[in-house]
Motif scaffolding. Structure first.
Motif, PDB file in Angstrom:
ATOM      1  N   HIS A 148       0.816  -1.185  -0.020  1.00 44.07           N
ATOM      2  CA  HIS A 148      -0.026   0.126  -0.006  1.00 44.07           C
ATOM      3  C   HIS A 148       0.833   1.138   0.053  1.00 44.07           C
ATOM      4  CE1 HIS A 148      -3.738  -2.162   1.157  1.00 44.07           C
ATOM      5  NE2 HIS A 148      -2.823  -3.207   1.663  1.00 44.07           N
ATOM      6  N   LYS A 151      -1.413   4.855   4.413  1.00 37.93           N
ATOM      7  CA  LYS A 151      -2.306   4.317   5.187  1.00 37.93           C
ATOM      8  C   LYS A 151      -3.695   4.452   4.960  1.00 37.93           C
ATOM      9  CE  LYS A 151      -1.141   4.193   9.831  1.00 37.93           C
ATOM     10  NZ  LYS A 151      -1.020   4.861  11.183  1.00 37.93           N
ATOM     11  N   LYS A 152      -4.573   3.487   5.349  1.00 41.00           N
ATOM     12  CA  LYS A 152      -6.153   3.537   4.892  1.00 41.00           C
ATOM     13  C   LYS A 152      -6.637   3.269   6.402  1.00 41.00           C
ATOM     14  CE  LYS A 152      -5.303   1.848   0.381  1.00 41.00           C
ATOM     15  NZ  LYS A 152      -3.659   2.134   0.416  1.00 41.00           N
ATOM     16  N   TYR A 155      -8.618  -2.335   6.131  1.00 44.81           N
ATOM     17  CA  TYR A 155      -7.664  -3.274   5.160  1.00 44.81           C
ATOM     18  C   TYR A 155      -8.598  -4.408   5.077  1.00 44.81           C
ATOM     19  CZ  TYR A 155      -3.897   0.176   6.230  1.00 44.81           C
ATOM     20  OH  TYR A 155      -3.251   1.124   6.380  1.00 44.81           O
ATOM     21  N   HIS A 161      -0.591  -6.885   4.933  1.00 47.58           N
ATOM     22  CA  HIS A 161      -0.549  -5.516   4.424  1.00 47.58           C
ATOM     23  C   HIS A 161       0.862  -5.224   4.494  1.00 47.58           C
ATOM     24  CE1 HIS A 161      -4.746  -5.926   3.017  1.00 47.58           C
ATOM     25  NE2 HIS A 161      -4.898  -6.305   4.492  1.00 47.58           N
ATOM     26  N   VAL A 163       2.501  -1.545   4.435  1.00 49.26           N
ATOM     27  CA  VAL A 163       2.089  -0.341   4.332  1.00 49.26           C
ATOM     28  C   VAL A 163       2.985   0.742   4.422  1.00 49.26           C
ATOM     29  CG1 VAL A 163       0.176   1.525   5.198  1.00 49.26           C
ATOM     30  CG2 VAL A 163      -0.312  -1.026   5.175  1.00 49.26           C
ATOM     31  N   ILE A 207      -2.291   0.321  -4.569  1.00 51.16           N
ATOM     32  CA  ILE A 207      -2.134  -0.943  -3.945  1.00 51.16           C
ATOM     33  C   ILE A 207      -1.672  -1.977  -4.982  1.00 51.16           C
ATOM     34  CG2 ILE A 207      -3.310  -2.990  -2.939  1.00 51.16           C
ATOM     35  CD1 ILE A 207      -5.486  -1.095  -1.977  1.00 51.16           C
TER      36      ILE A 207
END
Length: 288
Positions: A148, A151-152, A155, A161, A163, A207
């Motif tokens: 990634h 940051k999200k 997820y 992940h 990130v 992504i």
């Protein structure tokens, strides 16, 4: 047959249920039970245990032994079960000692592996080896990872992940062998080369899958080992790497390192020492 199989897998997690179902079918084949209407329970226990003990590989033998214990009453057959259990464990231990003796002579050292990782120029090989070595993971933890760019808030819980987080990389693991017991695991990777390789693989995308099939779909769990086979330094695999790391912890006499490995991997210290310690050749001495 199906009813008996359901008794065995009832209440188990998906991967464990699949493994137990496979062992159940293997036991039926060992007993030459081709008639699906005939349950294993109708076969005398001594005959079943005889077939179990005739399996050459002790790990395979033990997997069908576990199924046998689920099908027959343990308390009523305690001596037969305990004797069989002891024989299988003794055979497994003999093989383990032989392997450990050989590995002590051939296994690359921790410093050898660390040096090879530092020199690695292929991004995927570097990331795979780095995580396996420093985060003490299995193949699956890495093969199911998405990269990634930022940051999200949320997820995919069916994926792991990597990130980008400032100049660090956050490694989030939802899926690993003992995740149901230990929950989500996170590591903060503060390594410039690792960060740069993640950025390189991402390119302009937000992504990217670290590993995928040619058509872009996710790897199946059964294909993971073949995909990672040539993406670990020195042609090592997850088992050899964790053994080299445990050996180093032993040489350093570091309980803290051992605790960190246990935490990272999601494996109890007792299992690490019994299964992955190549110095585990002689039983503990009784002489003080």
């Amino acid at each position: 047959m199906e009813k008996e199989k359901q008794i065995i897998i009832n209440g188990l997690g998906e991967s464990t249920a699949k493994s137990y179902a496979g062992s159940y079918m293997r036991l039926r084949r060992l007993l030459n039970l081709t008639d699906k209407r005939k349950p294993i329970r109708n076969t005398p226990l001594n005959e079943v245990l005889g077939a179990v003990l005739n399996v050459e590989n002790p790990s395979t033998s033990y997997s069908v032994f576990v199924i046998t214990k689920k099908l027959f009453d343990y308390e009523r057959n305690k001596k037969q079960f305990d004797d069989a259990d002891m024989l299988i464990k003794e055979r497994k231990r003999t093989i383990q000692v032989e392997k450990n003796i050989n590995l002590k002579q051939t296994l690359p050292t921790y410093l050898n592996i660390e040096s090879a990782i530092k020199k690695e120029t292929d991004p995927i090989t570097y990331i795979t080896s780095y995580i396996m070595f420093y985060c003490n993971t299995r193949n699956m933890d890495i093969a199911l990872a998405d990269l990634h760019a930022s940051k999200k808030s949320d997820y995919d819980k069916d994926r792991n992940h990597l990130v980008i987080d400032g100049k660090n990389v956050l490694f989030i693991r939802n899926i690993y062998k003992t995740s149901k017991k230990y929950g989500v695991k996170e590591n903060i990777i503060q390594n410039k080369k690792f960060y740069q390789f993640v950025k390189e693989l991402l390119g302009n995308d937000d992504i990217v899958k670290l590993y995928s099939r040619k058509d872009g779909t996710n790897l199946s769990k059964s294909s993971i080992a073949s995909y990672l086979k040539h993406k670990v330094v020195l042609n090592l695999n997850e088992g050899l790497i964790i053994k080299a790391v445990i050996q180093y912890a032993n040489e350093k006499g570091s309980y803290d390192m051992l605790r960190t490995i246990s935490q990272n991997r999601g494996t109890g210290v007792n299992i690490l020492l019994s299964e992955y310690d190549v110095s585990n050749i002689k039983p503990p001495t009784l002489i003080i």
